[in-house]
Every structure is written in C-alpha cells, then in structure tokens.
Design a protein around this motif. Structure first.
Motif, PDB file in Angstrom:
ATOM      1  N   THR A 131       5.347  -5.783  -5.580  1.00 12.31           N
ATOM      2  CA  THR A 131       5.689  -5.436  -4.460  1.00 12.31           C
ATOM      3  C   THR A 131       5.271  -6.512  -3.198  1.00 12.31           C
ATOM      4  OG1 THR A 131       5.775  -3.171  -5.004  1.00 12.31           O
ATOM      5  CG2 THR A 131       5.891  -3.647  -2.618  1.00 12.31           C
ATOM      6  N   PHE A 132       4.070  -6.953  -3.437  1.00 10.56           N
ATOM      7  CA  PHE A 132       3.710  -7.962  -2.314  1.00 10.56           C
ATOM      8  C   PHE A 132       4.262  -9.298  -2.672  1.00 10.56           C
ATOM      9  CE2 PHE A 132       0.810 -11.257  -0.895  1.00 10.56           C
ATOM     10  CZ  PHE A 132       0.263 -10.501   0.163  1.00 10.56           C
ATOM     11  N   MET A 133       4.725  -9.720  -3.854  1.00 11.07           N
ATOM     12  CA  MET A 133       5.511 -10.827  -3.902  1.00 11.07           C
ATOM     13  C   MET A 133       6.895 -10.753  -3.611  1.00 11.07           C
ATOM     14  SD  MET A 133       4.128 -12.057  -7.712  1.00 11.07           S
ATOM     15  CE  MET A 133       5.344 -13.381  -7.992  1.00 11.07           C
ATOM     16  N   LEU A 184       0.795  -1.048  -0.085  1.00 17.31           N
ATOM     17  CA  LEU A 184       0.045   0.029  -0.036  1.00 17.31           C
ATOM     18  C   LEU A 184       0.793   1.340  -0.034  1.00 17.31           C
ATOM     19  CD1 LEU A 184      -2.922   1.340   0.280  1.00 17.31           C
ATOM     20  CD2 LEU A 184      -2.547   1.082   2.595  1.00 17.31           C
ATOM     21  N   ALA A 185       2.002   1.429   0.814  1.00 18.71           N
ATOM     22  CA  ALA A 185       2.681   2.363   0.926  1.00 18.71           C
ATOM     23  C   ALA A 185       3.427   2.751  -0.393  1.00 18.71           C
ATOM     24  CB  ALA A 185       3.804   2.278   2.294  1.00 18.71           C
ATOM     25  N   VAL A 186       3.977   1.501  -1.004  1.00 19.88           N
ATOM     26  CA  VAL A 186       4.849   1.751  -2.229  1.00 19.88           C
ATOM     27  C   VAL A 186       3.985   2.359  -3.285  1.00 19.88           C
ATOM     28  CG1 VAL A 186       6.015   0.272  -4.041  1.00 19.88           C
ATOM     29  CG2 VAL A 186       6.704  -0.038  -1.575  1.00 19.88           C
ATOM     30  N   VAL A 187       2.481   1.653  -3.537  1.00 16.67           N
ATOM     31  CA  VAL A 187       1.903   2.162  -4.524  1.00 16.67           C
ATOM     32  C   VAL A 187       1.396   3.472  -4.617  1.00 16.67           C
ATOM     33  CG1 VAL A 187      -0.345   1.850  -5.426  1.00 16.67           C
ATOM     34  CG2 VAL A 187       0.853  -0.204  -5.107  1.00 16.67           C
ATOM     35  N   VAL A 188       1.232   4.087  -3.279  1.00 16.32           N
ATOM     36  CA  VAL A 188       0.736   5.288  -3.123  1.00 16.32           C
ATOM     37  C   VAL A 188       1.921   6.347  -3.247  1.00 16.32           C
ATOM     38  CG1 VAL A 188      -0.374   7.052  -1.321  1.00 16.32           C
ATOM     39  CG2 VAL A 188      -1.103   4.858  -1.550  1.00 16.32           C
ATOM     40  N   SER A 189       2.950   6.095  -2.676  1.00 13.81           N
ATOM     41  CA  SER A 189       4.221   7.029  -2.758  1.00 13.81           C
ATOM     42  C   SER A 189       4.762   7.045  -4.407  1.00 13.81           C
ATOM     43  CB  SER A 189       5.154   6.391  -1.572  1.00 13.81           C
ATOM     44  OG  SER A 189       5.741   5.336  -1.844  1.00 13.81           O
ATOM     45  N   SER A 190       4.673   5.874  -4.863  1.00 11.84           N
ATOM     46  CA  SER A 190       5.378   5.531  -5.998  1.00 11.84           C
ATOM     47  C   SER A 190       4.421   6.603  -7.248  1.00 11.84           C
ATOM     48  CB  SER A 190       5.485   4.479  -6.625  1.00 11.84           C
ATOM     49  OG  SER A 190       6.299   3.575  -5.807  1.00 11.84           O
ATOM     50  N   ALA A 191       2.921   6.387  -6.845  1.00 11.75           N
ATOM     51  CA  ALA A 191       2.151   7.246  -7.808  1.00 11.75           C
ATOM     52  C   ALA A 191       2.185   8.688  -7.571  1.00 11.75           C
ATOM     53  CB  ALA A 191       0.675   6.670  -7.476  1.00 11.75           C
ATOM     54  N   LEU A 192       2.192   9.006  -6.376  1.00 13.31           N
ATOM     55  CA  LEU A 192       2.688  10.510  -6.136  1.00 13.31           C
ATOM     56  C   LEU A 192       3.789  10.991  -6.524  1.00 13.31           C
ATOM     57  CD1 LEU A 192       1.337  10.679  -2.494  1.00 13.31           C
ATOM     58  CD2 LEU A 192       0.238  11.950  -4.336  1.00 13.31           C
ATOM     59  N   ALA A 193       4.999  10.247  -6.651  1.00 11.93           N
ATOM     60  CA  ALA A 193       6.091  10.685  -6.932  1.00 11.93           C
ATOM     61  C   ALA A 193       6.213  10.547  -8.517  1.00 11.93           C
ATOM     62  CB  ALA A 193       7.470   9.838  -6.325  1.00 11.93           C
ATOM     63  N   GLY A 194       5.839   9.559  -8.827  1.00 14.77           N
ATOM     64  CA  GLY A 194       5.686   9.545 -10.507  1.00 14.77           C
ATOM     65  C   GLY A 194       4.950  10.560 -10.993  1.00 14.77           C
ATOM     66  N   PHE A 195       3.814  10.929 -10.590  1.00 18.03           N
ATOM     67  CA  PHE A 195       2.840  11.964 -11.010  1.00 18.03           C
ATOM     68  C   PHE A 195       3.708  13.435 -11.030  1.00 18.03           C
ATOM     69  CE2 PHE A 195       0.039  15.568  -9.667  1.00 18.03           C
ATOM     70  CZ  PHE A 195      -0.121  15.907 -11.045  1.00 18.03           C
ATOM     71  N   ALA A 196       4.451  13.504  -9.963  1.00 17.09           N
ATOM     72  CA  ALA A 196       5.315  14.813  -9.757  1.00 17.09           C
ATOM     73  C   ALA A 196       6.403  14.733 -10.895  1.00 17.09           C
ATOM     74  CB  ALA A 196       5.964  14.700  -8.460  1.00 17.09           C
ATOM     75  N   PHE A 197       7.352  13.819 -10.999  1.00 16.72           N
ATOM     76  CA  PHE A 197       8.210  13.699 -11.964  1.00 16.72           C
ATOM     77  C   PHE A 197       7.678  13.819 -13.392  1.00 16.72           C
ATOM     78  CE2 PHE A 197      10.886  11.646  -8.387  1.00 16.72           C
ATOM     79  CZ  PHE A 197      11.574  12.635  -8.319  1.00 16.72           C
ATOM     80  N   ALA A 198       6.452  13.087 -13.803  1.00 13.51           N
ATOM     81  CA  ALA A 198       5.949  13.272 -15.027  1.00 13.51           C
ATOM     82  C   ALA A 198       5.622  14.408 -15.462  1.00 13.51           C
ATOM     83  CB  ALA A 198       5.376  11.834 -15.193  1.00 13.51           C
ATOM     84  N   LYS A 199       4.723  15.233 -14.698  1.00 10.03           N
ATOM     85  CA  LYS A 199       3.729  16.142 -15.011  1.00 10.03           C
ATOM     86  C   LYS A 199       3.846  17.472 -14.282  1.00 10.03           C
ATOM     87  CE  LYS A 199       1.662  13.603 -17.820  1.00 10.03           C
ATOM     88  NZ  LYS A 199       2.024  13.902 -19.454  1.00 10.03           N
TER      89      LYS A 199
END
Length: 312
Positions: free
Chosen positions: A239-241, A120-135
């Motif tokens: 990530t879960f695996m 859960l933490a990786v998905v949320v933090s990666s989505a936030l950071a990925g959006f920031a770096f991309a857009k």
C-alpha cells in the motif's frame, strides 16, 4: 540343564542382536539425517553465482541512477556514458530542493503524509474486515465479499471523472484530502487478509477466548491481529509503495501548491530543456524513502514468519 543353557544362550543372542540392530538403525538414521542436513544447508557454487547475478541485475538501475545524479548533464549525454559516480551529487540535490517551481521538499512531506495515512487505514480496516469475513458468521457475508472482490475488477481510470466531481462538490479538490480519502480502504487488502486469517487463526482459539469472556474487539486486538502481523506487513508495504508511486490521480486532483513526489518529478522533467542530472537527483531522493520502508517492513515480515514457525 542343557535345554536351559541352549534357551538362555539363544535368548542372550537375540537380546544382543536387538541393540545392535537398533544401533545400526539409529546410525543409519543419523547418517541419513546428517546427509539430508548437509544437502539442505549446502549450496553449490552455481547457486551463489546465480544469486549474485540476480542481485547485481536488481541493483544496476539504482547504481546508474546514483551515477547520473552525481554528474553534470553534459557528462550524462556523452558517449560512452560515465560508469563511476561523480562529485556533483550534493550540488544537484541542492538544485532540486531550491527550485521554486518544483517544491520538492513539500512534495516529499505531502507524499509521506498521504502514503502513511492510507497505509495505516488500509491495514487496520482490511484486518478488521478480513477477520469478520473469515471467522464471524453473519447474514449476507458471501454477498458482501463478492461485492468487495468485484471492486477489484473496475479499472481506476473509469472512476477518475466521477471521483473528481465528487471531490469538487464536497470541497476537497486541490488538497491532500482528495488523494487520501478515496484510498483509506482496499478491496484487495480485505480479500488478502481474509485469506490469510482463514489459514493462520484456528477456530478453537477464538472459541476458547469467548469461553474466557473476551469480547469480539478484544479477541481481534489480542489474538487475531498479532497472528496477522506478517500479512499486515506485506499489505502495508504494498500500500505504501502504491500510494507513494501514484501519479495520475494526484496530478489531476492536486493544485500547484500541493504536489506529491511523482508530480514534482514530472515538473522537473517538463519544459523545453530537460536537465537529466537534476531529474536523476530528484528520482534518487524520491526513491530513498521507499528503500527505508522496504527494509523496515522486510524485517517485520521475516520476524513474523519466524515467530509463527516457532509457535507451530
């Protein structure tokens, strides 16, 4: 009079020729489209044979794990080995959970807590950071992205001793926090979500939301994150695996009373005598949650891809 008749007859012939040509062209197009559809939807028997072979090859380890988990240890060591499941699966599973030195039930719960929290933490933090770096345009974004990518080049084994010293100093060594806190963010996840956001989210959509008065956080939750759902499902599954199958760091950081599934399986296989049936029963119980998670995330991946294809 004859000129008009001749001209009119030629025009009628030309007018009659055009629909026939159109009909012929349309008929040829329809025929070509039907032929293409038949080629796309049709599958040769060789393809089915190849797919069946791949499925059987992938399912063979799971099947033999089930066979060995349902047999006695003497049957497993026999020659030839058994090919059909036996009747001792329930008793072997009971032995796994009843072993006080293994604490397999507690290990399953611990792995579920660690893997779910990290996912859960990786998905949320990666989505936030990925959006920031991309857009989002901000100073130093390229340098920060290079640093994030550089963290992927450092082997995990190099950081085990410093990480254990850090967990000891802050008083977290031995508990579940020591195997959860260091993995709440992922450099691979940030890079993966950034690459997906570049292609899946048009800049015009974000600009239109800003014109409507939406804040950056509102744009992320209402527009960006739904578009990132297929990538989030893939990242969540990986990530879960990864956290579920992790053995080295939990083996070092956790104490005897806080095992994870992989540590518990190592205890089952340890000692002077290894009961293979017991190990296979524990492995089977440790694999089932992964199968369930894969099915759930697999449906979300397919659903997200189909939804994105229909919207496009």
């Amino acid at each position: 009079m004859s000129l008009r008749t001749h001209t009119g007859g030629a025009a009628d012939r030309r007018a009659g020729t055009v629909p026939r040509a159109v009909d012929q062209l349309g008929g040829s197009d329809r025929g070509t489209g039907a032929h293409r559809r038949s080629k796309v939807t049709g599958a040769s028997p060789l393809m089915y044979v190849a797919l069946t072979f791949v499925v059987l090859l992938a399912a063979a380890p799971l099947y033999f794990m089930l066979v060995m988990a349902s047999r006695a240890n003497s049957d497993i060591l026999g020659i030839p080995p058994p090919l059909l499941p036996g009747d001792r699966l329930a008793s072997n599973i009971d032995r796994v959970f009843a072993n006080p030195d293994v604490q397999f039930g507690k290990a399953l719960l611990n792995s579920l807590i660690v893997a779910s929290t990290a996912t859960l933490a990786v998905v949320v933090s990666s989505a936030l950071a990925g959006f920031a770096f991309a857009k989002l345009k901000f100073r130093g974004s390229n340098v920060l992205l290079i640093i994030v990518v550089a963290t992927m080049m450092v082997p995990v084994q190099l950081g085990l001793i410093p990480l254990y010293m850090l967990m000891t100093k802050i008083g977290l060594a031995g508990g579940l926090a020591s195997v959860t806190l260091p993995f709440l963010v992922s450099g691979f996840g940030v890079f993966f979500m950034r690459q997906y956001a570049l292609q899946a989210i048009p800049d015009e959509l974000i600009e239109a939301a800003r014109v409507d008065g939406a804040s950056t956080l509102r744009i992320f939750w209402s527009i960006v994150f739904p578009a990132l759902r297929p990538a989030a499902a893939v990242l969540g599954l990986l990530t879960f695996m990864e956290r579920w199958n992790d053995f080295l760091w939990p083996y070092i950081a956790l104490d005897f009373n806080h095992p994870t599934v992989q540590v518990a399986l190592s205890r089952l296989a340890g000692g002077y005598y290894t009961d293979q049936a017991l190990v296979m029963a524990g492995t089977l119980m440790g694999t089932l949650p992964l199968v369930v998670v894969f099915i759930v995330f697999g449906r979300q991946i397919v659903g997200g891809i189909m939804e994105g294809g229909l919207k496009s």
